[in-house]
Each structure stands twice: as structure tokens, then as C-alpha cells.
Design an enzyme around this catalytic site. Structure first.
Site, PDB file in Angstrom:
ATOM      1  N   ASN A 170       0.846  -1.203   0.000  1.00 15.89           N
ATOM      2  CA  ASN A 170       0.000   0.000   0.000  1.00 15.89           C
ATOM      3  C   ASN A 170       0.873   1.241   0.000  1.00 15.89           C
ATOM      4  O   ASN A 170       1.966   1.268   0.562  1.00 15.89           O
ATOM      5  CB  ASN A 170      -0.967  -0.004   1.188  1.00 15.89           C
ATOM      6  N   PHE A 229      -1.533   8.121   4.594  1.00 17.09           N
ATOM      7  CA  PHE A 229      -2.324   8.720   5.684  1.00 17.09           C
ATOM      8  C   PHE A 229      -3.603   9.399   5.180  1.00 17.09           C
ATOM      9  O   PHE A 229      -3.881  10.567   5.482  1.00 17.09           O
ATOM     10  CB  PHE A 229      -1.491   9.736   6.487  1.00 17.09           C
ATOM     11  N   SER A 244       5.964   5.036   8.540  1.00 21.87           N
ATOM     12  CA  SER A 244       5.280   4.750   7.276  1.00 21.87           C
ATOM     13  C   SER A 244       6.180   5.165   6.114  1.00 21.87           C
ATOM     14  O   SER A 244       6.762   6.249   6.129  1.00 21.87           O
ATOM     15  CB  SER A 244       3.969   5.536   7.191  1.00 21.87           C
ATOM     16  N   ASN A 266       5.135   5.952   3.250  1.00 16.69           N
ATOM     17  CA  ASN A 266       4.308   6.640   2.254  1.00 16.69           C
ATOM     18  C   ASN A 266       4.095   8.125   2.501  1.00 16.69           C
ATOM     19  O   ASN A 266       3.321   8.767   1.805  1.00 16.69           O
ATOM     20  CB  ASN A 266       2.955   5.928   2.146  1.00 16.69           C
ATOM     21  N   THR A 267       4.747   8.669   3.526  1.00 18.18           N
ATOM     22  CA  THR A 267       4.725  10.115   3.766  1.00 18.18           C
ATOM     23  C   THR A 267       6.162  10.595   3.638  1.00 18.18           C
ATOM     24  O   THR A 267       7.046  10.076   4.331  1.00 18.18           O
ATOM     25  CB  THR A 267       4.153  10.416   5.173  1.00 18.18           C
ATOM     26  N   LYS A 286       6.288   3.489  16.859  1.00 24.95           N
ATOM     27  CA  LYS A 286       6.215   2.427  15.845  1.00 24.95           C
ATOM     28  C   LYS A 286       7.358   2.582  14.854  1.00 24.95           C
ATOM     29  O   LYS A 286       7.538   3.643  14.254  1.00 24.95           O
ATOM     30  CB  LYS A 286       4.868   2.474  15.120  1.00 24.95           C
ATOM     31  N   ASN A 329       6.335  -1.686  11.093  1.00 23.44           N
ATOM     32  CA  ASN A 329       5.466  -1.167  10.042  1.00 23.44           C
ATOM     33  C   ASN A 329       5.697  -1.982   8.754  1.00 23.44           C
ATOM     34  O   ASN A 329       6.397  -2.997   8.781  1.00 23.44           O
ATOM     35  CB  ASN A 329       5.795   0.322   9.816  1.00 23.44           C
TER      36      ASN A 329
HETATM   37  C1  FMN Z   1      -3.584  -1.091   3.689  1.00 23.52           C
HETATM   38  C2  FMN Z   1      -2.699  -0.833   4.866  1.00 23.52           C
HETATM   39  C3  FMN Z   1      -2.752   0.395   5.510  1.00 23.52           C
HETATM   40  C4  FMN Z   1      -1.913   0.657   6.607  1.00 23.52           C
HETATM   41  N1  FMN Z   1      -1.995   1.865   7.235  1.00 23.52           N
HETATM   42  C5  FMN Z   1      -1.224   2.097   8.330  1.00 23.52           C
HETATM   43  C6  FMN Z   1      -1.328   3.318   9.028  1.00 23.52           C
HETATM   44  O1  FMN Z   1      -2.128   4.190   8.703  1.00 23.52           O
HETATM   45  N2  FMN Z   1      -0.501   3.498  10.114  1.00 23.52           N
HETATM   46  C7  FMN Z   1       0.391   2.553  10.531  1.00 23.52           C
HETATM   47  O2  FMN Z   1       1.094   2.771  11.522  1.00 23.52           O
HETATM   48  N3  FMN Z   1       0.484   1.371   9.888  1.00 23.52           N
HETATM   49  C8  FMN Z   1      -0.290   1.128   8.815  1.00 23.52           C
HETATM   50  N4  FMN Z   1      -0.202  -0.076   8.172  1.00 23.52           N
HETATM   51  C9  FMN Z   1       0.794  -1.072   8.652  1.00 23.52           C
HETATM   52  C10 FMN Z   1       0.167  -2.112   9.584  1.00 23.52           C
HETATM   53  O3  FMN Z   1      -0.328  -1.505  10.748  1.00 23.52           O
HETATM   54  C11 FMN Z   1       1.211  -3.183   9.951  1.00 23.52           C
HETATM   55  O4  FMN Z   1       2.242  -2.586  10.699  1.00 23.52           O
HETATM   56  C12 FMN Z   1       1.810  -3.860   8.714  1.00 23.52           C
HETATM   57  O5  FMN Z   1       0.835  -4.047   7.716  1.00 23.52           O
HETATM   58  C13 FMN Z   1       2.449  -5.220   9.039  1.00 23.52           C
HETATM   59  O6  FMN Z   1       1.499  -6.121   9.553  1.00 23.52           O
HETATM   60  P1  FMN Z   1       0.743  -7.238   8.636  1.00 23.52           P
HETATM   61  O7  FMN Z   1       1.794  -7.972   7.851  1.00 23.52           O
HETATM   62  O8  FMN Z   1      -0.014  -8.079   9.617  1.00 23.52           O
HETATM   63  O9  FMN Z   1      -0.176  -6.485   7.722  1.00 23.52           O
HETATM   64  C14 FMN Z   1      -1.018  -0.341   7.069  1.00 23.52           C
HETATM   65  C15 FMN Z   1      -0.979  -1.582   6.424  1.00 23.52           C
HETATM   66  C16 FMN Z   1      -1.801  -1.837   5.334  1.00 23.52           C
HETATM   67  C17 FMN Z   1      -1.730  -3.178   4.657  1.00 23.52           C
END
Ligand code: FMN
Length: 318
Positions: free
Chosen positions: A106, A110, A170, A172-173, A201, A231
Site C-alpha cells: 500500500n 495517511f 510509514s 508513504n509520507t 512504531k 510497520n
Molecule cells: C492497507 C494498509 C494500511 C496501513 N496503514 C497504516 C497506518 O495508517 N498506520 C500505521 O502505523 N500502519 C499502517 N499499516 C501497517 C500495519 O499496521 C502493519 O504494521 C503492517 O501491515 C504489518 O502487519 P501485517 O503484515 O499483519 O499487515 C497499514 C498496512 C496496510 C496493509
């Protein structure tokens, strides 16, 4: 029924599926019945009552719209957000991709409703499980002024969330991950509330040396409750051919597990460590606990497997 809904959602474009899932959860949140799991208390935060050790990771309920439903699905806690001071559209579409068979990339950036609406949502939809607000900086905010954005978030949500996660990881910012440094963490430590646990985080793409240095700093700081690792991974997204975005899903697990183990060593025994990244089975959950995670979180496996993944993760993380 939930199984069929999940299968149908996976046939839609990823972001459309996400919006539909949120709408469905909103519609059904008053009638879902929480399964009975034994309660967990962490000695470091005795005031919070976790139904189990498995939380829904940040980014699913970005606007705190379905906190009640998430508890009723059986999660032990929930991280809402990331929220930024002002509403943001995020990066251009498309910005979520499925990587077959079980992963996501993704580059959302934000997208969220902003602090004011977010605070309103938190108050008007009370939750029975601990809810932690994940706070970010605005896209246009230069790193030199980032501290003010985090301070705004902490102040605005002071009495509305059970704890906070400061997101400096993140991919993406622009420049956000540059805030993973000793000077910024020191400045952050001075503005944290005393009456709520706060986690930092971190990204899986830090070197182990960088991770150790940050965790040792947090160990020495009484106002940090601990860290959330990890993350999404920019490096894994690149390896999979994506010019932008962060990778999540099982291929991230090995590195996230290593980060948990390294972080536990540097944090010592007293901080609360939240492990996340690629957890998709009872065995993964058990390994995260053995590596030192007090709590674990899931996102991508919840998208692919639906709520049934919870039971396995709860059993593995006992
Ligand atoms: C679609 C999507 C959106 C996410 N948005 C955020 C976010 O806004 N803030 C954040 O700290 N992590 C965000 N994450 C990261 C997740 O919280 C997590 O740290 C990461 O996906 C790893 O865990 P997973 O493999 O179980 O998905 C996002 C992940 C995905 C897939």
C-alpha cells in the site's frame, strides 16, 4: 456467512473492498457478539483490561469508525488511525495492490478524516477493548515542525484514547522515516502525556544497530511504554517490483520476528513490546511471544483469512 462475505470482498478492487468492509462492520456492529476469551493484564499497564493479546493493527480503522465492531469480532485491543491534524486525501489512486497469494503493498499516505472528526468518532462509538490512537504528521508538514503535529494529536485525543502510538515509520509520507533518530525521540519524550501509555512504531528496514540504539533510548525514558515493531517494508516492496509503497504479509514475518527479538534485548524486560508484521498463524503468534512480544497485532492476514484467523492467533499467543 462471514466466510462468503470475505470471499466476495477479495473479488473487488482492494480499496473498494476496504470501504465495503468498513460499511458492513458499521451496519452490524450493534449485533455482533464478542466470543469469550480469558482476560489478560499486563503488569506495566494494570489499568487496561485486554480480552486477549491480539490487536488489529493501525490502518484498517483509519477514522475510528468501527471500534465497537472490532471488539465484538473478538480482538483484544485496537489501534486506530493513523490520524493527522487535518483531513487528508492521501496519495493518488490506485494505492493498494494485492500481491498473490497472501500479501499487500500500500502507498495510501495517511488518508484520514483529521483530528476533529476522529475525536468525535472515538467519543460517539465507545469500545469495550483498549483503543490506541496512532498519530502521524501531515503530508505538508516539514520534519522540523513534525513535533507540533504529534503534540496536536496527543492533546486533542488526550482523554479519548487509552494509549498512543507515534508513527515515524510509514514509507508513504515523504521524509517521515527520517524522524527515527535520537534527537527526535528525545524531543518527543518531553511532550508525552504521563497518564497514557505511548509506543513508538518503527520500520523493519532499520538496521539492527539503529533499532538497538532507539530501543535503548526508549528503555531509559520513563514516559515511553515501549515500541511497536514493525510497520510495512519499503525494501520488500522494492524487491517485489513496486516503485512506491510498503509491503505487508507473510514474507515480512521473518524480519519482524528478528526486530522483536532485537528490540526486546535492547528494551529490557520492563517495556511493553507489540509485535506485528506478517503474522498469519498460531505458530507465528507463538514465535512472536517467545521472541519477547507482550502483545501482537495483525492486518494483512485478517484481510485474507477474515475473523477466523483470530482464534488461531489468540491460541498461539496465550
Ligand atoms: C492497507 C494498509 C494500511 C496501513 N496503514 C497504516 C497506518 O495508517 N498506520 C500505521 O502505523 N500502519 C499502517 N499499516 C501497517 C500495519 O499496521 C502493519 O504494521 C503492517 O501491515 C504489518 O502487519 P501485517 O503484515 O499483519 O499487515 C497499514 C498496512 C496496510 C496493509
Amino acid at each position: 456467512m462471514i466466510h462468503w462475505i470475505g470471499k466476495a470482498l477479495l473479488k473487488l478492487p482492494p480499496e473498494t473492498a476496504h470501504h465495503q468492509a468498513i460499511r458492513l462492520l458499521q451496519a452490524y456492529q450493534s449485533i455482533l457478539r464478542p466470543p469469550g476469551f480469558p482476560a489478560i493484564h499486563l503488569p506495566q499497564i494494570p489499568s487496561l483490561n485486554f480480552r486477549n493479546r491480539v490487536g488489529l493493527a493501525a490502518g484498517f480503522d483509519k477514522n475510528a469508525e468501527v471500534v465497537s465492531a472490532i471488539g465484538r469480532l473478538g480482538f483484544g485491543f485496537l489501534e486506530v488511525g493513523t490520524v493527522t491534524p487535518k483531513p487528508q486525501f492521501g496519495n493518488p489512486l490506485p494505492r493498494i495492490w494485492r500481491v498473490k497469494p497472501d500479501s499487500l503493498v500500500n502507498s495510501l499516505g495517511f488518508n484520514n478524516c483529521g483530528l476533529e472528526q476522529f475525536a468525535h468518532n472515538l467519543v460517539s462509538r465507545p469500545s469495550k477493548i483498549p483503543v490506541f490512537a496512532n498519530i502521524g504528521k501531515g503530508k505538508e508538514t516539514p520534519n522540523e515542525q513534525a513535533l507540533e503535529d504529534y503534540q496536536l494529536g496527543l492533546r486533542h485525543l488526550r482523554d479519548k484514547a487509552d494509549g498512543f502510538v507515534i508513527n515515524v515509520s510509514s514509507p508513504n509520507t515523504p521524509h517521515l522515516r527520517g524522524l527515527q533518530n535520537a534527537q527526535f525521540v528525545e524531543a518527543l519524550g518531553n511532550i508525552l502525556p504521563v497518564n497514557r501509555p505511548v509506543w513508538l512504531k518503527l520500520a523493519p528496514d532499520l538496521s539492527n544497530g539503529e533499532l538497538i540504539a532507539l530501543c535503548e533510548q526508549i528503555r531509559a525514558h520513563t514516559r515511553f511504554a515501549g515500541v511497536v515493531v514493525t510497520n510495512t517494508s519499503r525494501l520488500l516492496a522494492e524487491e517485489n517490483g513496486f516503485a512506491q509503497g510498503g509491503f505487508s504479509g507473510p514474507a515480512l514475518f521473518e524480519r519482524s520476528l528478528e526486530c522483536v527479538s532485537v528490540a526486546r534485548g535492547a528494551l529490557g524486560p520492563d517495556k511493553v513490546l507489540i509485535g506485528v508484521g506478517g503474522i498469519s498463524s498460531a505458530d507465528n503468534a507463538r514465535k512472536m511471544r517467545e521472541a519477547g512480544a507482550d502483545l501482537i497485532e495483525v492486518y494483512t492476514a485478517f484481510i485474507y483469512q477474515g475473523p477466523k484467523v483470530l482464534k488461531a492467533l489468540v491460541n498461539g499467543s496465550l
